[in-house]
Scaffold this motif. Sequence first.
Motif, PDB file in Angstrom:
ATOM      1  N   TYR A  99       0.810  -1.215   0.000  1.00 52.48           N
ATOM      2  CA  TYR A  99       0.000   0.000   0.000  1.00 52.48           C
ATOM      3  C   TYR A  99       0.846   1.269   0.000  1.00 52.48           C
ATOM      4  N   VAL A 100       2.074   1.190   0.479  1.00 54.81           N
ATOM      5  CA  VAL A 100       2.948   2.366   0.422  1.00 54.81           C
ATOM      6  C   VAL A 100       3.229   2.707  -1.029  1.00 54.81           C
ATOM      7  N   GLU A 198      -0.239   6.956  -3.754  1.00 47.94           N
ATOM      8  CA  GLU A 198       1.020   6.262  -3.957  1.00 47.94           C
ATOM      9  C   GLU A 198       2.185   7.131  -3.443  1.00 47.94           C
ATOM     10  N   PHE A 199       3.201   6.470  -2.912  1.00 48.42           N
ATOM     11  CA  PHE A 199       4.358   7.186  -2.379  1.00 48.42           C
ATOM     12  C   PHE A 199       4.998   8.063  -3.451  1.00 48.42           C
ATOM     13  N   ARG A 290      24.283   2.662   4.996  1.00 47.46           N
ATOM     14  CA  ARG A 290      23.989   1.245   5.202  1.00 47.46           C
ATOM     15  C   ARG A 290      22.601   0.887   4.667  1.00 47.46           C
ATOM     16  N   LEU A 291      21.622   1.773   4.887  1.00 54.28           N
ATOM     17  CA  LEU A 291      20.275   1.512   4.398  1.00 54.28           C
ATOM     18  C   LEU A 291      20.216   1.552   2.872  1.00 54.28           C
ATOM     19  N   ILE A 304      11.457  -2.518   2.089  1.00 52.96           N
ATOM     20  CA  ILE A 304      11.455  -2.454   3.546  1.00 52.96           C
ATOM     21  C   ILE A 304      12.418  -1.381   4.070  1.00 52.96           C
ATOM     22  N   ALA A 305      13.388  -0.968   3.233  1.00 54.10           N
ATOM     23  CA  ALA A 305      14.301   0.099   3.655  1.00 54.10           C
ATOM     24  C   ALA A 305      13.715   1.475   3.406  1.00 54.10           C
ATOM     25  N   ASN A 306      12.643   1.558   2.612  1.00 52.03           N
ATOM     26  CA  ASN A 306      12.123   2.839   2.157  1.00 52.03           C
ATOM     27  C   ASN A 306      11.706   3.738   3.318  1.00 52.03           C
TER      28      ASN A 306
END
Length: 691
Positions: A99-100, A198-199, A290-291, A304-306
């Motif tokens: 959904y992101v 939407e993002f 790192r991300l 998942i890093a967003n």
Amino acid sequence: MTVFRTFAGAVLAALFATAAVAPAWADEGMWTFDNFPAAKVQSDYGVKIDKPWLDRVQAAAVRIPGCSASLVSKAGLVLTNNHCVVDCTKALSKAGQDYVKDGFLTDARSDEGKCPGMTAEVLISITDVTGQIKAAGEGKVGAAYVQAKEAAQAVAEKTICNDVPGRRCQTISFYRGGQYKVYMYRRYTDVRLVFAPEFDIAFFGGDPDNFNFPRFDLDSAFLRLYDGDKPAATPQFLKWNPNAPAEGSMTFVAGNPGSTDRLLTVSQLETLRDLGIPIGQLQRSELRGRLIQFGEQGPEQKRIANEPLFGLENSFKVYFGRQMVLNDKAFMDAKRAAEAELRAKVAADPKLSAEIGDPWADIAAAQKAYADNFLVYRQLESEAGRGSRLFGWARTLVRAGQERAKPDAERMSDYAEVRLPLEAKRLLDPRPVDPQIETLQMEHWLLKTREYLTVDAPAVKTILGKDSPDALAARLVAGSKLADPAVRKALWDGGLAAVMASDDPMIQFVLKTDPDARAVRTIWESSVSGPTDRAAGKIAQARFAVYGESVYPDATFSLRLSYGKVAGWSYRGADVPAFTRIGGLWDRATGQEPFALPQRWIDAKDKLNPDTVFDFVSTNDIIGGNSGSPVINAKGEVIGAAFDGNIHSLGGAYGYDGRVNRTVVVSTAAITEALTKVYGRTALVQELLGK
């Protein structure tokens, strides 16, 4: 980067010259609702703001975690920013449904998704408790002073809220300890997501456009408050105006600015400049790298890093701007002059001088203790775990178990009886946990703790033992069962005995390491925060005596009202217009991130009116925490949602310059256009328009 370099020069030559004394610019100020300068607004703008107007806006203003919002219908519908609900959209996502990325749409109220961990608060009343809080601290110093004040605040909150269900009381310090007031809120714990775009359109332009203008962001979202499993009845709401404002028209922003430091002393600003901000930026920079590296491993890792990367990049840019301001000689010279003026006025009044002593010297002395203890306090207490939810839950469970066994007056402030329901809500609501991100964050914290405190520090030996940071982080995250809300609830309900008996490795880790964290917290309160708070209260007393309440207090994530107008700005020969329009979106779009449009927008291009105002800027004085705040016209109608400031506003933590500081707003005109022609949300639009 050119903008940052030039910003630190000419603009700041005159900036903040009277920041510690009185407002330097007509539209400056984050005013409390019980001390709003209505007479000045009428004089400057010819707009009358009376108590009924203020009461209506206060009743429609909403505070959510980290952000602001507003009621926009009688059935609990709330407008805020998309970036304020990313936690919720991420939590509601599932395998094959992001959904992101794709947006969250609902056709019926039964589709609205409950946001875990989300609360919403509407301010009901304000009660001045300055006398009793100050009396509690009389004759006490250091940690005893801090504990006495916190205990008195808890008593005040309990007395005023009186255990009424659905109420929350919070004692808020204003003017750096000059005033204390209890804000009583109507609290909603059932908050559901109605709509999120939407993002890619909510944060169109990504980090390159962040804190810049022109912007083309639909940074908006809708929530709904529920009461007893039904939409909450909210008769006091802001009327939705689907038309864009005219340039020069008056605007108000009602929201919860998070934190400003405009009343800090020069010695405190120097400490931030030389120690606090640089250390934080070094760690943000490394974690950001790192991300980014993690996100490049594949599409799932990128997803998942967003969210953590978005927040980290935003913070990095904010503090970069703040550092540039504090490095500017003109700014610091102006601060020194303003402080010297106030001190001279105090010295000229023998009675006042005898009452307050020299609190500036007391705060300057506390900076030595700040420098001596900052790294260990940061690593073991204030930044421990570096964002790990598992670590945070473990620490809450351990400390709650220990503190609840004490008399209420002796507890840490977060665990006073009146505050336990909020802690329980934060702890027990289901929240997604990604083991890979958890491990990355824990490992980074452990690495930096070892690096900054050295391998020979007793606390580091306690933390790591014979483990390496990467091995320990992996073992703690992989072995912990705290991601399961049922496990957390059993430990919360079981109290200290259950916590002590737990074999969860994260619980055991916190039990082993928390004594060192508590010890440095006690040192910090005794030598830094306690003396600083006491001295700051004396400076506030001096400021009131000299200037009265004609100055507004620093931001404290409590409800404020700022005023201004729709206006662009000029800087070094370049004029920046007040508006962007939907047609300009297609000129900015490249098809490549961060300027790629969602497919829905590509498909709807021919339906959209290119002249519709997308985003606009105003002179309102805001700061972080104001995200999602309603932007309101003189009639009390909502015309947009604040979602950013421009590049010049990054120094807003320390002062305001009305020539160039701007609030960036997504217009209700653009939201209405998008809901109608891009998303087909007919029922939502009808609710907004009262049909």
